[in-house]
Design a protein around this motif. Structure first.
Motif, PDB file in Angstrom:
ATOM      1  N   VAL A 298      -3.006 -32.015  14.358  1.00  0.00           N
ATOM      2  CA  VAL A 298      -3.517 -31.857  12.997  1.00  0.00           C
ATOM      3  C   VAL A 298      -4.997 -32.207  12.868  1.00  0.00           C
ATOM      4  CG1 VAL A 298      -1.233 -32.290  12.045  1.00  0.00           C
ATOM      5  CG2 VAL A 298      -2.879 -34.185  12.226  1.00  0.00           C
ATOM      6  N   LYS A 299      -5.590 -32.703  13.926  1.00  0.00           N
ATOM      7  CA  LYS A 299      -6.998 -33.111  13.864  1.00  0.00           C
ATOM      8  C   LYS A 299      -7.858 -31.921  13.467  1.00  0.00           C
ATOM      9  CE  LYS A 299      -8.046 -35.966  17.063  1.00  0.00           C
ATOM     10  NZ  LYS A 299      -8.379 -36.535  18.380  1.00  0.00           N
ATOM     11  N   GLY A 300      -8.722 -32.122  12.500  1.00  0.00           N
ATOM     12  CA  GLY A 300      -9.588 -31.053  12.020  1.00  0.00           C
ATOM     13  C   GLY A 300      -9.003 -30.273  10.855  1.00  0.00           C
ATOM     14  N   ARG A 301      -7.692 -30.390  10.622  1.00  0.00           N
ATOM     15  CA  ARG A 301      -7.055 -29.698   9.502  1.00  0.00           C
ATOM     16  C   ARG A 301      -6.570 -30.678   8.437  1.00  0.00           C
ATOM     17  NH1 ARG A 301      -2.417 -26.812  10.002  1.00  0.00           N
ATOM     18  NH2 ARG A 301      -1.637 -28.095  11.725  1.00  0.00           N
ATOM     19  N   PHE A 302      -6.101 -31.833   8.872  1.00  0.00           N
ATOM     20  CA  PHE A 302      -5.562 -32.833   7.950  1.00  0.00           C
ATOM     21  C   PHE A 302      -6.529 -34.017   7.861  1.00  0.00           C
ATOM     22  CE2 PHE A 302      -0.726 -31.904   8.589  1.00  0.00           C
ATOM     23  CZ  PHE A 302      -0.964 -30.565   8.299  1.00  0.00           C
ATOM     24  N   THR A 303      -6.597 -34.614   6.676  1.00  0.00           N
ATOM     25  CA  THR A 303      -7.440 -35.782   6.458  1.00  0.00           C
ATOM     26  C   THR A 303      -6.659 -36.857   5.716  1.00  0.00           C
ATOM     27  OG1 THR A 303      -9.426 -34.387   6.312  1.00  0.00           O
ATOM     28  CG2 THR A 303      -9.593 -36.633   5.485  1.00  0.00           C
ATOM     29  N   ILE A 304      -6.622 -38.044   6.290  1.00  0.00           N
ATOM     30  CA  ILE A 304      -5.969 -39.184   5.634  1.00  0.00           C
ATOM     31  C   ILE A 304      -7.037 -39.995   4.917  1.00  0.00           C
ATOM     32  CG2 ILE A 304      -6.117 -40.684   7.671  1.00  0.00           C
ATOM     33  CD1 ILE A 304      -3.360 -41.813   6.877  1.00  0.00           C
TER      34      ILE A 304
ATOM     35  N   GLN B 175      -4.573 -34.966   2.939  1.00  0.00           N
ATOM     36  CA  GLN B 175      -5.072 -33.635   2.577  1.00  0.00           C
ATOM     37  C   GLN B 175      -4.785 -32.697   3.735  1.00  0.00           C
ATOM     38  OE1 GLN B 175      -6.605 -32.466  -0.333  1.00  0.00           O
ATOM     39  NE2 GLN B 175      -6.410 -30.460   0.664  1.00  0.00           N
ATOM     40  N   MET B 176      -4.063 -31.636   3.454  1.00  0.00           N
ATOM     41  CA  MET B 176      -3.661 -30.696   4.494  1.00  0.00           C
ATOM     42  C   MET B 176      -4.261 -29.342   4.196  1.00  0.00           C
ATOM     43  SD  MET B 176       0.318 -31.835   4.978  1.00  0.00           S
ATOM     44  CE  MET B 176       0.840 -31.133   3.424  1.00  0.00           C
ATOM     45  N   ASN B 177      -5.105 -28.864   5.084  1.00  0.00           N
ATOM     46  CA  ASN B 177      -5.763 -27.573   4.942  1.00  0.00           C
ATOM     47  C   ASN B 177      -5.331 -26.622   6.048  1.00  0.00           C
ATOM     48  OD1 ASN B 177      -7.254 -28.631   2.752  1.00  0.00           O
ATOM     49  ND2 ASN B 177      -8.868 -29.354   4.130  1.00  0.00           N
TER      50      ASN B 177
END
Length: 126
Positions: free
Chosen positions: A64-70, A82-84
């Motif tokens: 998920v690195k680069g797409r999701f942000t905690i 945040q999931m993109n």
């Protein structure tokens, strides 16, 4: 008693975004770490991301690195994911978890977390 309540799941098309929230209550979380995991039927729970409650610092799985942000809002006692650029393979039940005496070395380990939320379903359609 610590309670973690996830929200924000739902149905989204591939390429879309969702933001999950985890409302934490029951104590002060100084020294804790908060993590997000997900699980699909028949598979083990998968670590996604973690954040230190008291200090700066985040960690992510490669998937998920680069797409999701905690992120966190300590005033609101809430952690977000945040999931993109969501993909159909992101479909799962997503869980928030809290680890007392947080250590980065154990951030990815499911059995290192002391408290869990009930989960929220995320479905990504193709």
């Amino acid at each position: 008693q610590v309670q973690l309540v996830e929200s924000g799941g739902g149905l989204v098309q591939a390429g879309g975004s969702l933001r999950l929230s985890c409302a934490a209550s029951g104590r002060t979380f100084s020294g804790y770490g908060m993590g997000w995991f997900r699980q699909v039927p028949g598979k083990e729970r998968e670590f996604l991301a973690a954040i230190s409650w008291s200090f700066d610092g985040t960690g992510y799985s490669d998937s998920v690195k680069g797409r999701f942000t905690i992120s966190k809002d300590r005033a609101a006692n809430t952690v977000y994911l945040q999931m993109n650029s969501l993909k159909p393979e992101d479909t799962a039940v997503y869980y928030c978890a809290a680890q007392s005496q947080f250590r980065w070395g154990s951030a990815f380990r499911e059995n290192a977390y002391d408290y869990w939320g009930q989960g929220t379903q995320v479905t990504v359609s193709s």
